[in-house]
Motif scaffolding. Structure first.
Motif, mmCIF file in Angstrom:
data_model
loop_
_atom_site.group_PDB
_atom_site.id
_atom_site.type_symbol
_atom_site.label_atom_id
_atom_site.label_comp_id
_atom_site.label_asym_id
_atom_site.label_seq_id
_atom_site.Cartn_x
_atom_site.Cartn_y
_atom_site.Cartn_z
ATOM 1 N N ARG A 289 1.091 -1.215 0.071
ATOM 2 C CA ARG A 289 0.034 0.440 0.120
ATOM 3 C C ARG A 289 1.053 1.434 0.144
ATOM 4 O O ARG A 289 1.503 1.311 0.770
ATOM 5 C CB ARG A 289 -1.178 -0.058 1.566
ATOM 6 C CG ARG A 289 -2.197 1.238 1.538
ATOM 7 C CD ARG A 289 -2.635 0.833 2.165
ATOM 8 N NE ARG A 289 -3.652 1.946 2.872
ATOM 9 C CZ ARG A 289 -3.423 3.128 3.473
ATOM 10 N NH1 ARG A 289 -2.092 2.798 4.412
ATOM 11 N NH2 ARG A 289 -4.594 4.178 3.829
ATOM 12 N N GLY A 305 -3.218 3.664 -2.612
ATOM 13 C CA GLY A 305 -3.932 2.779 -3.327
ATOM 14 C C GLY A 305 -3.180 1.628 -3.113
ATOM 15 O O GLY A 305 -1.983 1.557 -2.227
ATOM 16 N N TYR A 350 -7.202 -5.287 -6.064
ATOM 17 C CA TYR A 350 -6.328 -3.537 -6.483
ATOM 18 C C TYR A 350 -8.092 -2.832 -5.487
ATOM 19 O O TYR A 350 -9.055 -2.929 -5.611
ATOM 20 C CB TYR A 350 -6.387 -3.485 -7.559
ATOM 21 C CG TYR A 350 -5.588 -4.462 -8.765
ATOM 22 C CD1 TYR A 350 -4.365 -4.390 -8.623
ATOM 23 C CD2 TYR A 350 -6.542 -6.040 -9.200
ATOM 24 C CE1 TYR A 350 -3.296 -5.132 -9.358
ATOM 25 C CE2 TYR A 350 -5.608 -6.147 -9.968
ATOM 26 C CZ TYR A 350 -3.814 -6.148 -9.643
ATOM 27 O OH TYR A 350 -3.287 -7.098 -10.612
ATOM 28 N N LEU A 352 -8.066 1.445 -4.400
ATOM 29 C CA LEU A 352 -7.759 2.991 -4.905
ATOM 30 C C LEU A 352 -8.487 3.317 -3.302
ATOM 31 O O LEU A 352 -9.521 2.863 -3.224
ATOM 32 C CB LEU A 352 -8.292 3.415 -6.020
ATOM 33 C CG LEU A 352 -7.774 3.123 -7.046
ATOM 34 C CD1 LEU A 352 -8.774 3.784 -8.642
ATOM 35 C CD2 LEU A 352 -6.195 3.699 -7.533
#
Length: 491
Positions: A289, A305, A350, A352
């Motif tokens: 991260r 992210g 993944y 964000l």
């Protein structure tokens, strides 16, 4: 005339005090050595001792004269109504000074003795520290939840009917944390809120300068809200995708770098502590991260992210994996969105992150994608995310520290005659577990919450969520309403 004699009398007093000391000086002088025959034959007019005695007699006579003059001067001043001049006192001896002076306070007074832990602060609980780097502080939290679920009776999730009013001790943690000489720290905490005691945190960390290393059970680096303590949430539960994607604490080793406006963490993890007791091949995951967190005037910006890859071990693959979520309250066991048990080899995720914290206002949002690798079938990709806006009605703001939201400290706490901190929040949350032939369904939630923090370590929360469901191959779409309440204490 009196004024002139007084002006002359003060120096005379000083001289008198000096002269009074002369006898003592004379007695302290060692007597002269016996004279040699040659010296005895010399025609000295008077021995040295006789001359000194005559000088002492003369000085005493002068002192007596000065005393008489002083007495006369004091009488005249008293008659004239003027204050008498004090007679200087003889200097005190060292023994008298030692008896009169208070005992000296040691330079380290108030500090614990070397190697001894002593209470030095109160941070919801006593914190003990020693001068050699050791410290110990009890820690814990208690969250008692109440909930209400209104949903069609025809919707049944395979569990007992969890609609209506439900209650639960959501968390009851008890543990300790502290420091060890050399830049090390530790934390151990268990959850007593369920029928079986389970470990929450059990870790040893090295944190000195911008770099840190942590070994033990800890949060993997997968989400802003997952990394954030549940003590500082704005709704009773985290985003639905965090539960559905099975993001939890696991045992591993991680390293990190933290600068003024940038931080990065990465780690290698296996299963959680409770699963490590089982035989069989263990899972291995790699998590990372990064966060950019600059200050823009009065605003704190957060952009982040994360990436996660997990290879399931033979034991976990045999058991299968399940992705599901409750309807935004944990007091019920109903899960309307549910994939069922799937055979899974690996997971790739993944994420964000976005957040903005400025005075009374905060914004936050996340999006996450989870690809589930299946050995003999198509691999679905699930989605989850949320967006939130919050505003304080009091002159307060959300805390922010080390890449996550932190404690809110009321500007005017109830303990100081104020009202504490009050905030209102709005949130949209989405979870989609339908893809590649897997019909786990979708859940869209629209909610509001109010949080009251009367003092630092106490919170009361109430939130409402309207949920829309679309479950493939089942009955038509339906909706549900939930209300969640929480009382919280931490130390």
């Amino acid at each position: 005339m009196v004024g002139k004699r007084f002006a002359l009398g003060v120096p005379a007093c000083v001289a008198a005090a000096t002269i009074c000391a002369a006898p003592a000086v004379a007695q302290a002088v060692s007597p002269p050595a016996p004279a040699s025959p040659a010296t005895a034959a010399s025609p000295d007019p008077a021995p040295a001792g006789t001359a000194l005695q005559d000088e002492v007699v003369r000085l005493r006579a002068e002192v007596e004269a000065l005393k008489a003059e002083m007495r006369s001067l004091r009488g005249e001043m008293a008659a004239a109504g003027q204050p008498a001049a004090p007679v200087p006192a003889a200097p005190a001896s060292e023994a008298q000074v030692a008896r009169a002076a208070p005992p000296a306070k040691p330079a380290d007074a108030g500090k614990p003795a070397p190697g001894v832990l002593a209470a030095t602060a109160w941070k919801g609980a006593p914190e003990f520290r020693s001068d050699n780097g050791w410290s110990f502080k009890p820690r814990g939290r208690l969250q008692i939840d109440g909930g209400y679920l209104a949903a069609p009776a025809s919707r049944f999730s395979g569990q007992a009917d969890g609609r209506g009013v439900t209650t639960r001790v959501r968390r009851a943690y008890l543990g300790a944390q502290g420091t060890i000489p050399g830049g090390f720290s530790y934390r151990a905490e268990v959850d007593l809120g369920t029928n079986a005691v389970s470990w929450v945190d059990l870790l040893l960390a090295y944190d000195k300068g911008p770099f840190n290393v942590t070994i033990g059970q800890q949060n993997a680096f997968t989400s802003l809200e997952q990394m954030q303590s549940d003590l500082f949430l704005t709704f009773n539960e985290r985003a639905s995708f965090i539960t559905a994607f099975n993001l939890e604490r696991r045992v591993g080793v991680s390293m990190g770098y933290r600068g003024k406006s940038f931080m990065a963490n990465a780690g290698v993890f296996t299963d959680d502590l409770s699963s490590l007791t089982n035989d069989g091949d263990k899972s291995v995951s790699y998590d990372g991260r990064v966060v950019w967190m600059p200050r823009l005037g009065a605003a704190q910006l957060h952009l982040g992210g994360s990436a996660h890859y997990r290879r399931l071990g033979d034991f976990q693959a045999t058991l299968g994996s399940r992705y599901r979520a409750r309807p935004y309250i944990a007091t019920t066991d109903i899960r309307y969105v549910d994939t069922g048990i799937l055979t899974v080899e690996d997971e790739t995720q993944y994420g964000l992150e976005f957040a903005l914290n400025r005075k009374r206002l905060h914004l936050a949002g996340e999006a996450a994608w989870l690809r589930v690798g299946r050995p003999a079938d198509r691999s679905p990709t699930f989605f989850g995310g949320y967006f939130e806006a919050g505003l304080f009605l009091t002159p307060d703001s959300r805390g922010y520290r080390n890449g996550t939201f932190d404690r809110t400290v009321p500007t005017h706490p109830l303990s100081a005659g104020g009202i504490g901190a009050i905030e209102v929040n709005l949130r949209y949350d989405r979870l989609d577990l339908t893809d590649a032939g897997i019909g786990g369904g979708t859940q869209d939630g629209f909610g509001s919450a109010i949080v009251w923090t009367p003092v630092d370590n106490v919170r009361f929360m109430a939130n409402y969520m309207h949920l829309l469901y679309d479950i493939p191959n089942a009955q038509p779409r339906f909706d549900a309403d939930v209300v969640g309440l929480r009382s919280q204490l931490d130390f």
